[in-house]
Design a protein around this motif. Sequence first.
Motif, PDB file in Angstrom:
ATOM      1  N   PRO A  55       0.819  -1.205   0.000  1.00  0.00           N
ATOM      2  CA  PRO A  55       0.000   0.000   0.000  1.00  0.00           C
ATOM      3  C   PRO A  55       0.858   1.263   0.000  1.00  0.00           C
ATOM      4  CG  PRO A  55      -0.063  -1.032   2.159  1.00  0.00           C
ATOM      5  CD  PRO A  55       0.677  -1.960   1.238  1.00  0.00           C
ATOM      6  N   LEU A  56       2.165   1.106   0.143  1.00  0.00           N
ATOM      7  CA  LEU A  56       3.064   2.254   0.138  1.00  0.00           C
ATOM      8  C   LEU A  56       3.726   2.454  -1.218  1.00  0.00           C
ATOM      9  CD1 LEU A  56       4.732   1.642   3.615  1.00  0.00           C
ATOM     10  CD2 LEU A  56       2.766   3.084   3.069  1.00  0.00           C
ATOM     11  N   ASN A  57       3.256   1.695  -2.212  1.00  0.00           N
ATOM     12  CA  ASN A  57       3.772   1.793  -3.581  1.00  0.00           C
ATOM     13  C   ASN A  57       2.660   2.204  -4.525  1.00  0.00           C
ATOM     14  OD1 ASN A  57       6.276   0.869  -2.725  1.00  0.00           O
ATOM     15  ND2 ASN A  57       5.897  -1.232  -3.352  1.00  0.00           N
ATOM     16  N   GLU A  58       3.079   2.621  -5.714  1.00  0.00           N
ATOM     17  CA  GLU A  58       2.131   2.905  -6.786  1.00  0.00           C
ATOM     18  C   GLU A  58       2.801   2.573  -8.111  1.00  0.00           C
ATOM     19  OE1 GLU A  58       1.165   7.048  -7.213  1.00  0.00           O
ATOM     20  OE2 GLU A  58       3.223   7.663  -6.848  1.00  0.00           O
ATOM     21  N   VAL A  59       2.018   2.530  -9.167  1.00  0.00           N
ATOM     22  CA  VAL A  59       2.556   2.249 -10.494  1.00  0.00           C
ATOM     23  C   VAL A  59       2.732   3.567 -11.230  1.00  0.00           C
ATOM     24  CG1 VAL A  59       2.150   1.113 -12.705  1.00  0.00           C
ATOM     25  CG2 VAL A  59       1.488  -0.023 -10.570  1.00  0.00           C
ATOM     26  N   VAL A  60       3.965   3.798 -11.696  1.00  0.00           N
ATOM     27  CA  VAL A  60       4.279   4.991 -12.479  1.00  0.00           C
ATOM     28  C   VAL A  60       5.021   4.524 -13.718  1.00  0.00           C
ATOM     29  CG1 VAL A  60       5.549   7.173 -12.542  1.00  0.00           C
ATOM     30  CG2 VAL A  60       4.421   6.456 -10.422  1.00  0.00           C
ATOM     31  N   ASP A  61       4.501   4.862 -14.875  1.00  0.00           N
ATOM     32  CA  ASP A  61       5.109   4.467 -16.151  1.00  0.00           C
ATOM     33  C   ASP A  61       5.382   2.967 -16.215  1.00  0.00           C
ATOM     34  OD1 ASP A  61       5.104   7.136 -17.053  1.00  0.00           O
ATOM     35  OD2 ASP A  61       7.056   7.519 -16.110  1.00  0.00           O
ATOM     36  N   LYS A  63       5.962   0.877 -13.798  1.00  0.00           N
ATOM     37  CA  LYS A  63       6.871   0.343 -12.788  1.00  0.00           C
ATOM     38  C   LYS A  63       6.311   0.611 -11.403  1.00  0.00           C
ATOM     39  CE  LYS A  63      10.954   1.016 -15.595  1.00  0.00           C
ATOM     40  NZ  LYS A  63      12.264   1.621 -15.716  1.00  0.00           N
ATOM     41  N   ILE A  64       6.586  -0.318 -10.487  1.00  0.00           N
ATOM     42  CA  ILE A  64       6.165  -0.137  -9.101  1.00  0.00           C
ATOM     43  C   ILE A  64       7.218   0.705  -8.399  1.00  0.00           C
ATOM     44  CG2 ILE A  64       5.676  -1.282  -6.913  1.00  0.00           C
ATOM     45  CD1 ILE A  64       4.752  -3.718  -8.552  1.00  0.00           C
ATOM     46  N   VAL A  65       6.766   1.827  -7.836  1.00  0.00           N
ATOM     47  CA  VAL A  65       7.677   2.750  -7.151  1.00  0.00           C
ATOM     48  C   VAL A  65       7.059   3.176  -5.819  1.00  0.00           C
ATOM     49  CG1 VAL A  65       8.680   3.622  -9.294  1.00  0.00           C
ATOM     50  CG2 VAL A  65       6.708   4.777  -8.307  1.00  0.00           C
ATOM     51  N   PRO A  66       7.891   3.603  -4.882  1.00  0.00           N
ATOM     52  CA  PRO A  66       7.354   4.108  -3.619  1.00  0.00           C
ATOM     53  C   PRO A  66       6.501   5.349  -3.866  1.00  0.00           C
ATOM     54  CG  PRO A  66       9.705   3.692  -3.427  1.00  0.00           C
ATOM     55  CD  PRO A  66       9.347   3.563  -4.869  1.00  0.00           C
ATOM     56  N   LEU A  67       5.483   5.548  -3.046  1.00  0.00           N
ATOM     57  CA  LEU A  67       4.617   6.715  -3.188  1.00  0.00           C
ATOM     58  C   LEU A  67       5.391   8.025  -3.177  1.00  0.00           C
ATOM     59  CD1 LEU A  67       1.584   5.774  -0.924  1.00  0.00           C
ATOM     60  CD2 LEU A  67       1.557   6.095  -3.388  1.00  0.00           C
ATOM     61  N   GLU A  68       6.414   8.130  -2.357  1.00  0.00           N
ATOM     62  CA  GLU A  68       7.177   9.373  -2.252  1.00  0.00           C
ATOM     63  C   GLU A  68       7.829   9.763  -3.565  1.00  0.00           C
ATOM     64  OE1 GLU A  68       8.449   6.646   0.039  1.00  0.00           O
ATOM     65  OE2 GLU A  68       6.567   7.095   1.046  1.00  0.00           O
ATOM     66  N   ALA A  69       8.156   8.785  -4.413  1.00  0.00           N
ATOM     67  CA  ALA A  69       8.856   9.076  -5.660  1.00  0.00           C
ATOM     68  C   ALA A  69       8.037   9.967  -6.578  1.00  0.00           C
ATOM     69  CB  ALA A  69       9.215   7.772  -6.368  1.00  0.00           C
ATOM     70  N   SER A  70       6.730   9.851  -6.554  1.00  0.00           N
ATOM     71  CA  SER A  70       5.906  10.647  -7.461  1.00  0.00           C
ATOM     72  C   SER A  70       5.502  11.984  -6.852  1.00  0.00           C
ATOM     73  CB  SER A  70       4.643   9.871  -7.848  1.00  0.00           C
ATOM     74  OG  SER A  70       3.827   9.710  -6.700  1.00  0.00           O
TER      75      SER A  70
END
Length: 72
Positions: A55-61, A63-70
């Motif tokens: 639940p602390l990740n999301e999909v960006v482009d 790829k699975i990345v940490p929420l903070e990255a976006s």
Amino acid sequence: MAAKDQEMATQAENFKVAEEKLNEEAATRFADGFTEALVQAACANPGIDIFGCSPLNEVVDGKIVPLEASEN
């Protein structure tokens, strides 16, 4: 007047304790629900890799990345 102030302070503390308990319960229910959703996804899709799911990740482009990255 001091008794009324004490009563209000006690009531405020009771509300704070109740709020903390509700927050803990909500977090626990969310985590349990997320775990159950992963179990269901794995059951419906045998062999699926759910290792990176959190639940602390999301999909960006794609790829699975940490929420903070976006958030930057």
